[in-house]
Design a protein around this motif. Sequence first.
Motif, PDB file in Angstrom:
ATOM      1  N   SER A   6       9.344  -0.507  14.598  1.00 57.03           N
ATOM      2  CA  SER A   6       9.985   0.594  15.311  1.00 57.03           C
ATOM      3  C   SER A   6       9.234   1.918  15.174  1.00 57.03           C
ATOM      4  O   SER A   6       9.575   2.893  15.832  1.00 57.03           O
ATOM      5  N   TRP A   7       8.223   1.968  14.307  1.00 54.49           N
ATOM      6  CA  TRP A   7       7.508   3.216  14.050  1.00 54.49           C
ATOM      7  C   TRP A   7       6.493   3.529  15.139  1.00 54.49           C
ATOM      8  O   TRP A   7       5.950   2.628  15.790  1.00 54.49           O
ATOM      9  N   VAL A   8       6.215   4.811  15.292  1.00 52.01           N
ATOM     10  CA  VAL A   8       5.018   5.231  16.020  1.00 52.01           C
ATOM     11  C   VAL A   8       3.819   4.789  15.179  1.00 52.01           C
ATOM     12  O   VAL A   8       3.772   5.086  13.976  1.00 52.01           O
ATOM     13  N   PRO A   9       2.853   4.055  15.728  1.00 55.83           N
ATOM     14  CA  PRO A   9       1.787   3.469  14.905  1.00 55.83           C
ATOM     15  C   PRO A   9       1.073   4.453  13.991  1.00 55.83           C
ATOM     16  O   PRO A   9       0.827   4.143  12.818  1.00 55.83           O
ATOM     17  N   ALA A  10       0.731   5.639  14.485  1.00 55.51           N
ATOM     18  CA  ALA A  10       0.012   6.590  13.640  1.00 55.51           C
ATOM     19  C   ALA A  10       0.862   7.040  12.459  1.00 55.51           C
ATOM     20  O   ALA A  10       0.350   7.246  11.348  1.00 55.51           O
ATOM     21  N   GLU A  11       2.167   7.192  12.672  1.00 53.56           N
ATOM     22  CA  GLU A  11       3.053   7.587  11.587  1.00 53.56           C
ATOM     23  C   GLU A  11       3.257   6.436  10.611  1.00 53.56           C
ATOM     24  O   GLU A  11       3.387   6.651   9.398  1.00 53.56           O
ATOM     25  N   PHE A  12       3.269   5.213  11.131  1.00 53.66           N
ATOM     26  CA  PHE A  12       3.426   4.065  10.245  1.00 53.66           C
ATOM     27  C   PHE A  12       2.212   3.928   9.319  1.00 53.66           C
ATOM     28  O   PHE A  12       2.349   3.493   8.167  1.00 53.66           O
ATOM     29  N   THR A  13       1.057   4.327   9.779  1.00 57.28           N
ATOM     30  CA  THR A  13      -0.117   4.322   8.910  1.00 57.28           C
ATOM     31  C   THR A  13       0.111   5.237   7.714  1.00 57.28           C
ATOM     32  O   THR A  13      -0.268   4.914   6.578  1.00 57.28           O
ATOM     33  N   GLN A  14       0.733   6.394   7.936  1.00 56.67           N
ATOM     34  CA  GLN A  14       1.051   7.280   6.819  1.00 56.67           C
ATOM     35  C   GLN A  14       2.006   6.597   5.842  1.00 56.67           C
ATOM     36  O   GLN A  14       1.863   6.717   4.627  1.00 56.67           O
ATOM     37  N   PHE A  15       2.996   5.886   6.394  1.00 55.95           N
ATOM     38  CA  PHE A  15       3.939   5.153   5.545  1.00 55.95           C
ATOM     39  C   PHE A  15       3.213   4.090   4.723  1.00 55.95           C
ATOM     40  O   PHE A  15       3.494   3.908   3.534  1.00 55.95           O
ATOM     41  N   LEU A  16       2.262   3.384   5.344  1.00 61.82           N
ATOM     42  CA  LEU A  16       1.528   2.346   4.635  1.00 61.82           C
ATOM     43  C   LEU A  16       0.669   2.936   3.522  1.00 61.82           C
ATOM     44  O   LEU A  16       0.549   2.354   2.429  1.00 61.82           O
ATOM     45  N   LYS A  17       0.069   4.089   3.769  1.00 64.35           N
ATOM     46  CA  LYS A  17      -0.739   4.732   2.726  1.00 64.35           C
ATOM     47  C   LYS A  17       0.137   5.139   1.543  1.00 64.35           C
ATOM     48  O   LYS A  17      -0.252   4.980   0.377  1.00 64.35           O
ATOM     49  N   LEU A  18       1.326   5.667   1.839  1.00 61.84           N
ATOM     50  CA  LEU A  18       2.264   6.018   0.769  1.00 61.84           C
ATOM     51  C   LEU A  18       2.687   4.765   0.013  1.00 61.84           C
ATOM     52  O   LEU A  18       2.717   4.751  -1.222  1.00 61.84           O
ATOM     53  N   THR A  19       2.993   3.702   0.741  1.00 63.54           N
ATOM     54  CA  THR A  19       3.378   2.441   0.107  1.00 63.54           C
ATOM     55  C   THR A  19       2.265   1.922  -0.789  1.00 63.54           C
ATOM     56  O   THR A  19       2.504   1.500  -1.934  1.00 63.54           O
ATOM     57  N   GLY A  20       1.035   1.961  -0.297  1.00 63.77           N
ATOM     58  CA  GLY A  20      -0.094   1.501  -1.097  1.00 63.77           C
ATOM     59  C   GLY A  20      -0.225   2.271  -2.393  1.00 63.77           C
ATOM     60  O   GLY A  20      -0.470   1.696  -3.460  1.00 63.77           O
ATOM     61  N   SER A  21      -0.056   3.592  -2.316  1.00 63.48           N
ATOM     62  CA  SER A  21      -0.132   4.419  -3.516  1.00 63.48           C
ATOM     63  C   SER A  21       0.946   4.024  -4.519  1.00 63.48           C
ATOM     64  O   SER A  21       0.676   3.873  -5.717  1.00 63.48           O
ATOM     65  N   GLN A  22       2.166   3.839  -4.037  1.00 61.99           N
ATOM     66  CA  GLN A  22       3.266   3.511  -4.941  1.00 61.99           C
ATOM     67  C   GLN A  22       3.107   2.117  -5.552  1.00 61.99           C
ATOM     68  O   GLN A  22       3.421   1.909  -6.725  1.00 61.99           O
ATOM     69  N   LEU A  23       2.633   1.177  -4.758  1.00 61.72           N
ATOM     70  CA  LEU A  23       2.447  -0.174  -5.291  1.00 61.72           C
ATOM     71  C   LEU A  23       1.371  -0.189  -6.364  1.00 61.72           C
ATOM     72  O   LEU A  23       1.513  -0.867  -7.395  1.00 61.72           O
ATOM     73  N   ARG A  24       0.299   0.546  -6.155  1.00 61.69           N
ATOM     74  CA  ARG A  24      -0.770   0.571  -7.164  1.00 61.69           C
ATOM     75  C   ARG A  24      -0.284   1.217  -8.450  1.00 61.69           C
ATOM     76  O   ARG A  24      -0.742   0.856  -9.548  1.00 61.69           O
ATOM     77  N   ARG A  25       0.621   2.153  -8.339  1.00 56.79           N
ATOM     78  CA  ARG A  25       1.139   2.834  -9.530  1.00 56.79           C
ATOM     79  C   ARG A  25       2.168   1.988 -10.280  1.00 56.79           C
ATOM     80  O   ARG A  25       2.498   2.288 -11.429  1.00 56.79           O
ATOM     81  N   THR A  26       2.695   0.955  -9.642  1.00 52.69           N
ATOM     82  CA  THR A  26       3.723   0.128 -10.270  1.00 52.69           C
ATOM     83  C   THR A  26       3.281  -1.306 -10.506  1.00 52.69           C
ATOM     84  O   THR A  26       4.049  -2.109 -11.043  1.00 52.69           O
ATOM     85  N   GLY A  27       2.065  -1.650 -10.099  1.00 50.89           N
ATOM     86  CA  GLY A  27       1.544  -2.984 -10.345  1.00 50.89           C
ATOM     87  C   GLY A  27       2.160  -4.071  -9.486  1.00 50.89           C
ATOM     88  O   GLY A  27       2.038  -5.260  -9.811  1.00 50.89           O
ATOM     89  N   MET A  28       2.802  -3.724  -8.382  1.00 50.31           N
ATOM     90  CA  MET A  28       3.410  -4.734  -7.512  1.00 50.31           C
ATOM     91  C   MET A  28       2.453  -5.083  -6.375  1.00 50.31           C
ATOM     92  O   MET A  28       1.822  -4.189  -5.801  1.00 50.31           O
ATOM     93  N   ASP A  29       2.383  -6.375  -6.036  1.00 51.14           N
ATOM     94  CA  ASP A  29       1.500  -6.759  -4.932  1.00 51.14           C
ATOM     95  C   ASP A  29       2.137  -7.795  -3.997  1.00 51.14           C
ATOM     96  O   ASP A  29       1.458  -8.534  -3.311  1.00 51.14           O
ATOM     97  N   GLN A  30       3.486  -7.866  -4.014  1.00 52.02           N
ATOM     98  CA  GLN A  30       4.236  -8.601  -3.001  1.00 52.02           C
ATOM     99  C   GLN A  30       5.332  -7.679  -2.472  1.00 52.02           C
ATOM    100  O   GLN A  30       5.813  -6.802  -3.188  1.00 52.02           O
ATOM    101  N   VAL A  31       5.733  -7.888  -1.219  1.00 52.89           N
ATOM    102  CA  VAL A  31       6.788  -7.072  -0.635  1.00 52.89           C
ATOM    103  C   VAL A  31       7.698  -7.955   0.196  1.00 52.89           C
ATOM    104  O   VAL A  31       7.266  -8.946   0.793  1.00 52.89           O
ATOM    105  N   TYR A  32       8.972  -7.611   0.171  1.00 54.46           N
ATOM    106  CA  TYR A  32       9.919  -8.166   1.125  1.00 54.46           C
ATOM    107  C   TYR A  32      10.047  -7.131   2.228  1.00 54.46           C
ATOM    108  O   TYR A  32      10.408  -5.981   1.974  1.00 54.46           O
ATOM    109  N   SER A  33       9.729  -7.517   3.454  1.00 53.69           N
ATOM    110  CA  SER A  33       9.691  -6.558   4.551  1.00 53.69           C
ATOM    111  C   SER A  33      10.582  -6.998   5.700  1.00 53.69           C
ATOM    112  O   SER A  33      10.629  -8.185   6.040  1.00 53.69           O
ATOM    113  N   TYR A  34      11.271  -6.047   6.279  1.00 52.04           N
ATOM    114  CA  TYR A  34      11.882  -6.273   7.586  1.00 52.04           C
ATOM    115  C   TYR A  34      10.786  -6.181   8.645  1.00 52.04           C
ATOM    116  O   TYR A  34       9.706  -5.645   8.402  1.00 52.04           O
ATOM    117  N   SER A  35      11.048  -6.705   9.822  1.00 53.81           N
ATOM    118  CA  SER A  35      10.138  -6.516  10.953  1.00 53.81           C
ATOM    119  C   SER A  35      10.856  -5.601  11.943  1.00 53.81           C
ATOM    120  O   SER A  35      11.044  -4.427  11.665  1.00 53.81           O
TER     121      SER A  35
END
Length: 672
Positions: free
Chosen positions: A524-553
């Motif tokens: 449902s996101w605007v693609p360019a804005e979703f890229t920002q969300f993914l970058k934030l997600t990547g940062s948080q996952l690296r800080r918490t050691g998680m590398d699997q996600v449960y995602s809605y589509s």
Amino acid sequence: MVSRRTFLAGSGAVTAGGIGLVPTLTTTAAAASSTSGSPARLLPAFNRPKHLHYGDASKLSGHDQTLLTTLQGIVNRTKPELYFLYDTGTQSTPDAKWLTDMHLPTTLYKNPLDLVAKYRHRVRGAIVYDPAVPDSLNVATTLAGLEDCVVADADQAKAHGLRIVKDLRGKFDDDRVKTYRWQLDNLFPRVTHKLLAGLPPTRVVAVENVQWKEIARETRQIRDSSNRGNFDLDVSAKLGKGKVYVRWQDSFGDDGWGPSVSEVWVKANGVEIAHFKPNTPEEAQYLFDGANSSIGGDANRFCDGGGYYIYAFDPPAGTTSLVVTVTMWNQYLVSTTDTAPTRIEPFAYFRDYVVATKAMVSWLPPGGATGALLTEHFAKWPTLAPYMGWFANDVSGEWDGVDLASKGGSPVIAADFYMNGTVHAGFTAPISEKVRPVRRITKPKNKVYLTLTFGEGDNIQYCQRHMRDLWDDPKRGEAPANWTISPMLLETGPGLFSHFQRTATANDLLVCGPSGAGYTYPGSWVPAEFTQFLKLTGSQLRRTGMDQVYSYSHRENDKWVVLSEEIARGFAKYTPLKGIMQTWDGDLLAVRQGGLPIAGQWGAPGKAGEYKTALDAQVAKWDGTKPLFISGGINAWNWTPSDIAELASLLDDRYELVLANAFFDLMGRVLP
């Protein structure tokens, strides 16, 4: 996802110091750094508490709780000093456990309202809301944060010697859109733009010692509407005191197929006095409490699990026979009483965080004119500013609300029952960036590889409360289980995340809850804005050691669809994910998208035995010539680790139960 209506272990040391909350709520330099070079934090920061004054607020009215939580917001904005117990006040409840586990000096106030006098000098006075206009309480909360005030009614202000700074009585009427339009137009320049809040202004509170009489029950586990029919419910036994209340509940609370009603007729002494269908203006005058129910696709009202709905009927004087006829199906339990079973009070929770951060709070159902105004809110706040709280209209409001937020570039943080947020956001504790090593399956066999995942972890109030209860189950760790959890706890509750991480057994794996840095629908996101969300997600996952996600589509034609190649490539590019389990409506799904293995989250009703039967039915379709991958969803509201252990004991040699990291490691090597 089940509707959300609905703490720190004693062994770990904590880091020294904290992140400061400056008066203007700007991000501090300390907040902007981390060992992984992550970007500045998303939400306002708080100082670390050093001493907590606390009391048991669980038995107070919503009016008094609101007074205390807004006081807590003003006081804790500078340095967290106030903490309240909202369960029962015993040492076995989550609020008490987290307080004990922080190992801070504390002072107990047997009457927590005494803290108003102690801290009265820290507030300018009171914002008085209008009890006749519930939404004025949200406006009062927004103003309280801006004016350094508490929220109170007129009687409370007088009783506690609080100067009335602003009086909202008579300012608004029942036009919700007009009320929140005034707030947006007049207060937007002054509130924080780091987050937007959504909280119900009132809550339904059960009245104690109400005597219910059961009048109908489905004793079979029926989920296919095969018992649909018209049922005559005689409620005459409760005549004599005025209104008669009729309640529908789920006769089997663990499988999600509670009672549905599509039409109601009421006859008093044989004469029809009411006739309506759900979700219509005609129903509104009889629906006494529908907050814990939903509207289905057949224009039916239904509830599952611990939910319920209540209709109230006021028969004419002298009525000796009152019969309610309903078109009803599935697993119903119907009971009646002649006593008003609930009352309406202010909704007090999470208001400390809203006031402390100077956030704007509203309550706008996501459809119609209110939905249009909610959309306007999302458009005015910056991309990635989270929507914290929840949505009106239960499950349908969840889907529509999260969709609107996603389109507006705002991840959702379910937080409406997140208590003491100003304390937990400031309490720091060590969080490891280390990724859990994989128990690699070096020689895969033609077996069923099964991984089981507790849902709801995007919901920080679940992490704070129900997840802690589940986590303390003595059978946790007997069988492999994945636990979804929110990486946003890095900012809203680092001590909570630390506790779960530090006390996990070898059979517990923390995985990111949907769909990364907040609950959202990627499609449902605007693609360019979703890229920002993914970058934030990547940062948080690296800080918490998680590398699997449960995602809605996202949904198309009322069905969840597979994450697109483009979205999956984005996850692969910007995050450290090794696999994605995603919402799914069909049978089994195991595909590769964007280079990542994706498994559809499959589920079944009932507890261990019934779940195993449903698994066997899926496996019966398998030809046995290659490994079969099943990502099994576990209902966190109905299952416990004990249930996981029971299911594990039922699995035969065809199955191998594994953690998600081993599951996706093997799936990534086996899939074409």
